[in-house]
Enzyme design. Structure first.
Site, PDB file in Angstrom:
ATOM      1  N   HIS A  47     -15.150  -2.779  -6.253  1.00 16.68           N
ATOM      2  CA  HIS A  47     -14.411  -2.941  -4.869  1.00 16.68           C
ATOM      3  C   HIS A  47     -15.561  -3.674  -3.993  1.00 16.68           C
ATOM      4  O   HIS A  47     -16.743  -2.939  -3.656  1.00 16.68           O
ATOM      5  CB  HIS A  47     -14.137  -1.528  -4.297  1.00 16.68           C
ATOM      6  CG  HIS A  47     -13.502  -2.038  -2.927  1.00 16.68           C
ATOM      7  ND1 HIS A  47     -12.030  -1.851  -2.985  1.00 16.68           N
ATOM      8  CD2 HIS A  47     -13.871  -1.923  -1.581  1.00 16.68           C
ATOM      9  CE1 HIS A  47     -11.616  -1.937  -1.577  1.00 16.68           C
ATOM     10  NE2 HIS A  47     -12.766  -2.246  -0.884  1.00 16.68           N
ATOM     11  N   ALA A  94      -6.508   4.302  -0.738  1.00 19.09           N
ATOM     12  CA  ALA A  94      -6.486   4.513   0.705  1.00 19.09           C
ATOM     13  C   ALA A  94      -5.008   4.707   1.094  1.00 19.09           C
ATOM     14  O   ALA A  94      -4.074   4.064   0.580  1.00 19.09           O
ATOM     15  CB  ALA A  94      -7.073   3.380   1.416  1.00 19.09           C
ATOM     16  N   ASP A 126     -11.103  -6.645  -5.539  1.00 20.45           N
ATOM     17  CA  ASP A 126     -11.375  -5.922  -6.665  1.00 20.45           C
ATOM     18  C   ASP A 126     -11.716  -6.832  -7.649  1.00 20.45           C
ATOM     19  O   ASP A 126     -10.872  -7.560  -8.022  1.00 20.45           O
ATOM     20  CB  ASP A 126     -10.265  -4.904  -7.093  1.00 20.45           C
ATOM     21  CG  ASP A 126      -9.928  -3.727  -6.231  1.00 20.45           C
ATOM     22  OD1 ASP A 126     -10.966  -3.353  -5.388  1.00 20.45           O
ATOM     23  OD2 ASP A 126      -8.897  -3.225  -5.899  1.00 20.45           O
ATOM     24  N   HIS A 144      -7.969  -3.390   1.888  1.00 22.75           N
ATOM     25  CA  HIS A 144      -7.106  -4.669   1.197  1.00 22.75           C
ATOM     26  C   HIS A 144      -6.184  -5.292   2.272  1.00 22.75           C
ATOM     27  O   HIS A 144      -5.948  -6.396   2.018  1.00 22.75           O
ATOM     28  CB  HIS A 144      -6.579  -4.410  -0.075  1.00 22.75           C
ATOM     29  CG  HIS A 144      -7.367  -4.120  -1.083  1.00 22.75           C
ATOM     30  ND1 HIS A 144      -7.953  -4.970  -1.859  1.00 22.75           N
ATOM     31  CD2 HIS A 144      -7.953  -2.897  -1.903  1.00 22.75           C
ATOM     32  CE1 HIS A 144      -8.772  -4.654  -3.040  1.00 22.75           C
ATOM     33  NE2 HIS A 144      -8.674  -3.294  -2.812  1.00 22.75           N
ATOM     34  N   GLN A 188       0.910  -0.923  -0.138  1.00 17.88           N
ATOM     35  CA  GLN A 188      -0.287  -0.166   0.173  1.00 17.88           C
ATOM     36  C   GLN A 188       0.896   1.304   0.071  1.00 17.88           C
ATOM     37  O   GLN A 188       0.293   2.131  -0.639  1.00 17.88           O
ATOM     38  CB  GLN A 188      -1.220   0.061   0.768  1.00 17.88           C
ATOM     39  CG  GLN A 188      -2.165   0.902   1.064  1.00 17.88           C
ATOM     40  CD  GLN A 188      -3.247   0.419  -0.017  1.00 17.88           C
ATOM     41  OE1 GLN A 188      -3.320  -0.649  -0.514  1.00 17.88           O
ATOM     42  NE2 GLN A 188      -3.939   1.554  -0.544  1.00 17.88           N
ATOM     43  N   GLU A 205     -16.867   3.056  -6.712  1.00 18.38           N
ATOM     44  CA  GLU A 205     -15.718   1.735  -7.077  1.00 18.38           C
ATOM     45  C   GLU A 205     -16.731   0.764  -7.341  1.00 18.38           C
ATOM     46  O   GLU A 205     -17.046  -0.165  -6.444  1.00 18.38           O
ATOM     47  CB  GLU A 205     -14.798   1.509  -6.189  1.00 18.38           C
ATOM     48  CG  GLU A 205     -13.816   2.579  -5.921  1.00 18.38           C
ATOM     49  CD  GLU A 205     -12.823   2.237  -5.215  1.00 18.38           C
ATOM     50  OE1 GLU A 205     -12.333   0.885  -4.807  1.00 18.38           O
ATOM     51  OE2 GLU A 205     -11.882   3.077  -4.725  1.00 18.38           O
TER      52      GLU A 205
END
Length: 148
Positions: free
Chosen positions: A117, A53, A67, A60, A37, A114
């Protein structure tokens, strides 16, 4: 691709269900480490990106977020205009998944829409969220916080 075991098993069940309807989905992303990330965040050219994020805040990193899209659309807004998305959105709750960042709820979730997601929350919670057109934040507020 890593996921929490329950989320992975339910994803596989959902994938089989969709294949029976001649719908193919592709899992683009599951669990991400904090370090992954950080890399995504640091390589992001848009500091106001509502799709990404900050490290330490990504779902995640829980192993419960997926996703999902099609090979043809990838993780783009175009996925929302597919038959695959329509059927996925109408059935994901049966397997414990919710569309995490729905259209029209951006001010509540803090993220842009999204369509790809999905988040595993379990069948009972997913059913409540789906039937009442809630976000996870609204579910927490109405069903958890108000009980105190």
């Amino acid at each position: 691709m890593k996921l929490e075991k329950i989320a992975f098993n339910k994803y596989k069940e959902m994938e089989i269900f969709l294949k029976q309807k001649n719908i193919d989905i592709l899992l683009f992303s599951g669990y991400r480490t904090y370090q992954k990330q950080v890399l995504l965040w640091n390589n992001n050219n848009n500091p106001h990106n509502l799709y990404l994020a900050k490290p330490g805040f990504s779902e995640h990193q829980t192993g419960l977020a997926l996703d999902i899209a099609t090979k043809e659309t990838g993780l783009t807004i175009h996925f929302a205009n597919t038959k695959t998305f329509k059927i996925l959105k109408e059935n994901a709750h049966k397997f414990g998944f919710i569309l995490r960042y729905p259209q029209g709820k951006e001010d509540i979730t803090g993220y842009a829409y999204e369509p790809w997601h999905f988040r595993y929350v379990g069948e009972e919670i997913a059913e409540t969220i789906y039937k009442n057109n809630l976000t996870l934040e609204e579910y927490f507020y109405y069903y958890l916080l108000l009980d105190y």
